[in-house]
Design a protein around this motif. Structure first.
Motif, PDB file in Angstrom:
ATOM      1  N   ASP A  49       1.967 -12.695  -8.164  1.00  0.00           N
ATOM      2  CA  ASP A  49       2.280 -11.281  -7.984  1.00  0.00           C
ATOM      3  C   ASP A  49       1.215 -10.418  -8.656  1.00  0.00           C
ATOM      4  OD1 ASP A  49       4.099  -9.293  -6.973  1.00  0.00           O
ATOM      5  OD2 ASP A  49       4.628  -8.876  -9.056  1.00  0.00           O
ATOM      6  N   ALA A  50       0.834  -9.327  -7.996  1.00  0.00           N
ATOM      7  CA  ALA A  50      -0.144  -8.346  -8.479  1.00  0.00           C
ATOM      8  C   ALA A  50      -1.557  -8.904  -8.558  1.00  0.00           C
ATOM      9  CB  ALA A  50       0.275  -7.760  -9.824  1.00  0.00           C
ATOM     10  N   PRO A 108       8.709  -4.144  -9.646  1.00  0.00           N
ATOM     11  CA  PRO A 108       8.471  -4.997 -10.818  1.00  0.00           C
ATOM     12  C   PRO A 108       9.682  -5.819 -11.248  1.00  0.00           C
ATOM     13  CG  PRO A 108       7.695  -2.759 -11.219  1.00  0.00           C
ATOM     14  CD  PRO A 108       8.413  -2.744  -9.918  1.00  0.00           C
ATOM     15  N   THR A 118      -4.324  -5.440  -3.445  1.00  0.00           N
ATOM     16  CA  THR A 118      -3.513  -6.165  -4.416  1.00  0.00           C
ATOM     17  C   THR A 118      -2.242  -6.612  -3.722  1.00  0.00           C
ATOM     18  OG1 THR A 118      -4.381  -4.777  -6.199  1.00  0.00           O
ATOM     19  CG2 THR A 118      -2.366  -6.010  -6.661  1.00  0.00           C
ATOM     20  N   GLU A 129      -1.307  -3.700  -1.312  1.00  0.00           N
ATOM     21  CA  GLU A 129      -1.646  -2.307  -1.625  1.00  0.00           C
ATOM     22  C   GLU A 129      -3.145  -2.144  -1.458  1.00  0.00           C
ATOM     23  OE1 GLU A 129      -1.622   0.939  -5.262  1.00  0.00           O
ATOM     24  OE2 GLU A 129      -1.153  -1.139  -5.696  1.00  0.00           O
ATOM     25  N   TYR A 136       1.576  -7.918  -3.607  1.00  0.00           N
ATOM     26  CA  TYR A 136       2.824  -7.865  -4.361  1.00  0.00           C
ATOM     27  C   TYR A 136       3.846  -8.724  -3.627  1.00  0.00           C
ATOM     28  CZ  TYR A 136       0.668  -4.103  -6.928  1.00  0.00           C
ATOM     29  OH  TYR A 136      -0.196  -3.369  -7.707  1.00  0.00           O
TER      30      TYR A 136
END
Length: 155
Positions: free
Chosen positions: A141-142, A96, A89, A118, A91
Motif C-alpha cells: 500500500d502507498a 488509511p 502511487t 493516484e 493504494y
C-alpha cells in the motif's frame, strides 16, 4: 442580484485537450471565484488472457519446472497480471484505516475495484477486467509505481 459569469469556451476546450494529451481523467482550474472542472471517463484496460487446455492424466509427464509454484520473477509474466496503467502511487484500500479492496484468495467480479492509482492528485479506480481469483499482489500500500509495473494477478 447574482453576478453572471461568462465562461470562456476556448478555456474549456483547452482544458479538455490537456486531459487528452496527458491521459488525465480530470482537471480543475481556478482564477479568483471562477472555477472550471473538466472530467472525462476513461475505458479500463483489458488484459488479454491465454487459455490453455488442461492435460488429461495420460498426457501428464514430469516437467523440469513446476507450474504450480512458479518463481516470483516468473509471476510478472503470468497471463493474469494487471499492470499499472499510469505512473503514480498505488493504494490497496479506499482509506488509511479501511480494509483492502481485495486480498489474495478473494474472488472478484468483472468491474470490481481492485486498487487505486493516484496520479497528479487524481484518484483513478482500477477495476477488474474480468472475473477471477486474486492469486498474487506485487505491491505494498502507498507504493510508487511506473507504467507497466505488475500490480496484481487475477486468474
Amino acid at each position: 442580484m447574482a453576478q453572471q459569469v461568462k465562461i470562456d469556451p476556448d478555456a474549456v476546450r483547452a482544458l479538455a485537450e490537456l486531459l487528452r494529451e496527458t491521459d488525465l481523467t480530470e482537471i480543475e482550474y481556478q482564477i479568483d471565484s471562477l472555477r472550471i472542472k473538466v472530467l472525462r471517463s476513461v475505458p479500463q484496460a483489458v488484459v488479454p488472457v491465454s487459455v490453455q487446455p488442461t492435460p488429461s492424466a495420460a498426457d501428464q509427464t514430469p516437467q523440469k519446472e513446476s507450474i504450480a509454484t512458479p518463481a516470483s520473477d516468473n509471476l510478472e509474466n503470468h497471463p493474469g497480471v494487471i499492470e499499472a496503467q499510469m505512473v503514480g502511487t498505488v493504494y490497496l484500500s479506499p482509506g488509511p484505516e479501511a480494509a483492502p479492496f481485495v486480498s489474495v484468495g478473494d474472488t472478484v467480479s468483472q468491474g470490481q475495484t481492485l486498487f487505486i492509482i493516484e496520479a497528479m492528485k487524481v484518484m483513478n479506480m482500477i477495476k477488474a477486467p474480468r472475473s477471477g481469483v486474486v492469486k498474487h499482489i506485487f505491491v505494498k500500500d502507498a507504493q510508487p509505481v511506473e507504467y507497466g509495473d505488475p500490480i496484481i494477478i487475477v486468474n
